[in-house]
Design an enzyme around this catalytic site. Structure first.
Site, PDB file in Angstrom:
ATOM      1  N   HIS A 216      36.639  15.190  34.159  1.00 14.77           N
ATOM      2  CA  HIS A 216      35.797  16.338  33.547  1.00 14.77           C
ATOM      3  C   HIS A 216      34.306  15.851  33.348  1.00 14.77           C
ATOM      4  O   HIS A 216      33.786  15.003  32.617  1.00 14.77           O
ATOM      5  CB  HIS A 216      36.193  16.631  31.904  1.00 14.77           C
ATOM      6  CG  HIS A 216      37.528  17.126  32.189  1.00 14.77           C
ATOM      7  ND1 HIS A 216      38.128  18.369  32.855  1.00 14.77           N
ATOM      8  CD2 HIS A 216      38.568  17.147  31.373  1.00 14.77           C
ATOM      9  CE1 HIS A 216      39.342  18.634  32.416  1.00 14.77           C
ATOM     10  NE2 HIS A 216      39.869  17.661  31.550  1.00 14.77           N
ATOM     11  N   THR A 217      33.615  16.238  34.292  1.00 14.91           N
ATOM     12  CA  THR A 217      32.185  15.614  34.695  1.00 14.91           C
ATOM     13  C   THR A 217      31.454  15.822  33.494  1.00 14.91           C
ATOM     14  O   THR A 217      30.290  15.061  33.246  1.00 14.91           O
ATOM     15  CB  THR A 217      31.413  16.034  36.095  1.00 14.91           C
ATOM     16  OG1 THR A 217      31.631  17.411  36.072  1.00 14.91           O
ATOM     17  CG2 THR A 217      32.337  15.462  37.168  1.00 14.91           C
ATOM     18  N   CYS A 218      31.498  17.046  32.836  1.00 16.37           N
ATOM     19  CA  CYS A 218      30.617  17.343  31.873  1.00 16.37           C
ATOM     20  C   CYS A 218      30.702  16.289  30.446  1.00 16.37           C
ATOM     21  O   CYS A 218      29.909  16.377  29.683  1.00 16.37           O
ATOM     22  CB  CYS A 218      30.846  18.659  31.212  1.00 16.37           C
ATOM     23  SG  CYS A 218      30.415  20.076  32.480  1.00 16.37           S
ATOM     24  N   PHE A 219      31.714  15.783  30.483  1.00 14.93           N
ATOM     25  CA  PHE A 219      32.105  14.851  29.391  1.00 14.93           C
ATOM     26  C   PHE A 219      32.463  13.430  29.844  1.00 14.93           C
ATOM     27  O   PHE A 219      32.926  12.572  28.952  1.00 14.93           O
ATOM     28  CB  PHE A 219      33.510  15.357  28.556  1.00 14.93           C
ATOM     29  CG  PHE A 219      33.530  16.850  28.185  1.00 14.93           C
ATOM     30  CD1 PHE A 219      32.685  17.136  27.137  1.00 14.93           C
ATOM     31  CD2 PHE A 219      34.126  17.903  28.959  1.00 14.93           C
ATOM     32  CE1 PHE A 219      32.811  18.465  26.683  1.00 14.93           C
ATOM     33  CE2 PHE A 219      33.851  19.213  28.483  1.00 14.93           C
ATOM     34  CZ  PHE A 219      33.328  19.716  27.640  1.00 14.93           C
ATOM     35  N   ASN A 220      32.172  13.212  31.038  1.00 20.42           N
ATOM     36  CA  ASN A 220      32.410  11.622  31.585  1.00 20.42           C
ATOM     37  C   ASN A 220      33.526  11.265  31.339  1.00 20.42           C
ATOM     38  O   ASN A 220      33.815  10.171  30.773  1.00 20.42           O
ATOM     39  CB  ASN A 220      31.278  10.698  30.741  1.00 20.42           C
ATOM     40  CG  ASN A 220      29.789  11.008  31.226  1.00 20.42           C
ATOM     41  OD1 ASN A 220      29.489  12.094  32.083  1.00 20.42           O
ATOM     42  ND2 ASN A 220      28.898  10.592  30.611  1.00 20.42           N
TER      43      ASN A 220
END
Length: 251
Positions: A216-220
């Site tokens: 989940h790239t938005c949340f690293n």
């Protein structure tokens, strides 16, 4: 000899946009295209008196764009004005200005508007170019030991076998693979100000041990399947996931 073409990347990757933002002058050294920069330097350094015959240049640029030839005159009637010993400095100055400023004016204007909406009340002139670059882009130095120390876990303990194998893989990986891992998890290839130790980074347990890792790239957040103590399996699947990743799928 200068190559009359439009490069995809005009500006020095380090500081040129920030020199523009700070109102500082640009020059030949700010051109990223090594071949073009070298050719223009050769033109200026040439000691003979036959520049017109040797370089065969005019004040017109030509390049291919979407399969069509494009032309631009640096001065009125530039196609019919040869570059000579006497006017070569003017040619280089106009060429460099077109490359670094005029040709990217639309893109730069949009970028500048976006930056100024964020920092409208700030004093940009207090920054050096390299300091402003750190603020906007982040630092290219990647300390994965610091990232490891700051990592949070969901569904795993820090001493879980798969977690230990993960960090062994990361620390021993090549710099290229480390950058790709960071991009895979965080959608960025650079660290924030203060380094990776200041970045939120989460490893979350995924139950299916036969799947590739996801994120989940938005949340690293890295969704890491529980491969247990099978180091070879982790290396194979994690390596495939980060090295072959392209957008929302695999190459």
């Amino acid at each position: 000899m200068p190559n009359h073409r439009q490069s995809n990347t005009f500006c020095n990757s380090n500081h040129t946009p920030f020199l523009l933002q700070l109102g500082l002058p640009l020059g030949l050294e700010d051109i990223m295209d090594d071949e073009l920069r070298r050719g223009l330097k050769q033109l200026l350094a040439y000691e003979g008196d036959d520049v017109e015959d040797i370089f065969c240049l005019t004040f017109e640029l030509n390049w291919m764009e979407l399969g069509e030839e494009q032309k631009l005159e640096l001065i009125p009637d530039g196609a019919n004005i040869a570059v000579t010993n006497d006017n070569r400095e003017e040619y280089v100055l106009r060429y460099v200005r077109w490359i670094l400023v005029d040709s990217v004016q639309a893109q730069w204007g949009a970028f500048q508007d976006g930056v100024m909406k964020v920092v409208e009340d700030s004093s940009l002139d207090l920054f050096l170019p390299e300091e402003l670059e750190l603020l906007v882009v982040g630092t290219p130095y990647l300390d994965f030991e610091a990232l490891k120390a700051n990592c949070k876990y969901e569904g795993y303990e820090e001493d879980a076998p798969v977690v230990k194998n993960f960090w062994k893989f990361v620390i021993e990986a090549s710099p290229e693979s480390q950058v790709k891992l960071l991009k895979f998890v965080c959608a960025s290839t650079k660290a924030p100000i203060g380094g990776l130790g200041k970045m939120d980074f989460v490893i979350q347990r995924s139950a299916n041990s036969d799947q590739l890792p996801t994120s989940h790239t938005c949340f690293n957040t890295l969704l890491l399947p529980d491969y247990g103590d099978d180091e070879d399996k982790l290396t194979k699947l994690l390596g495939r996931g980060i090295l072959e990743c392209e957008g929302f799928g695999l190459e």
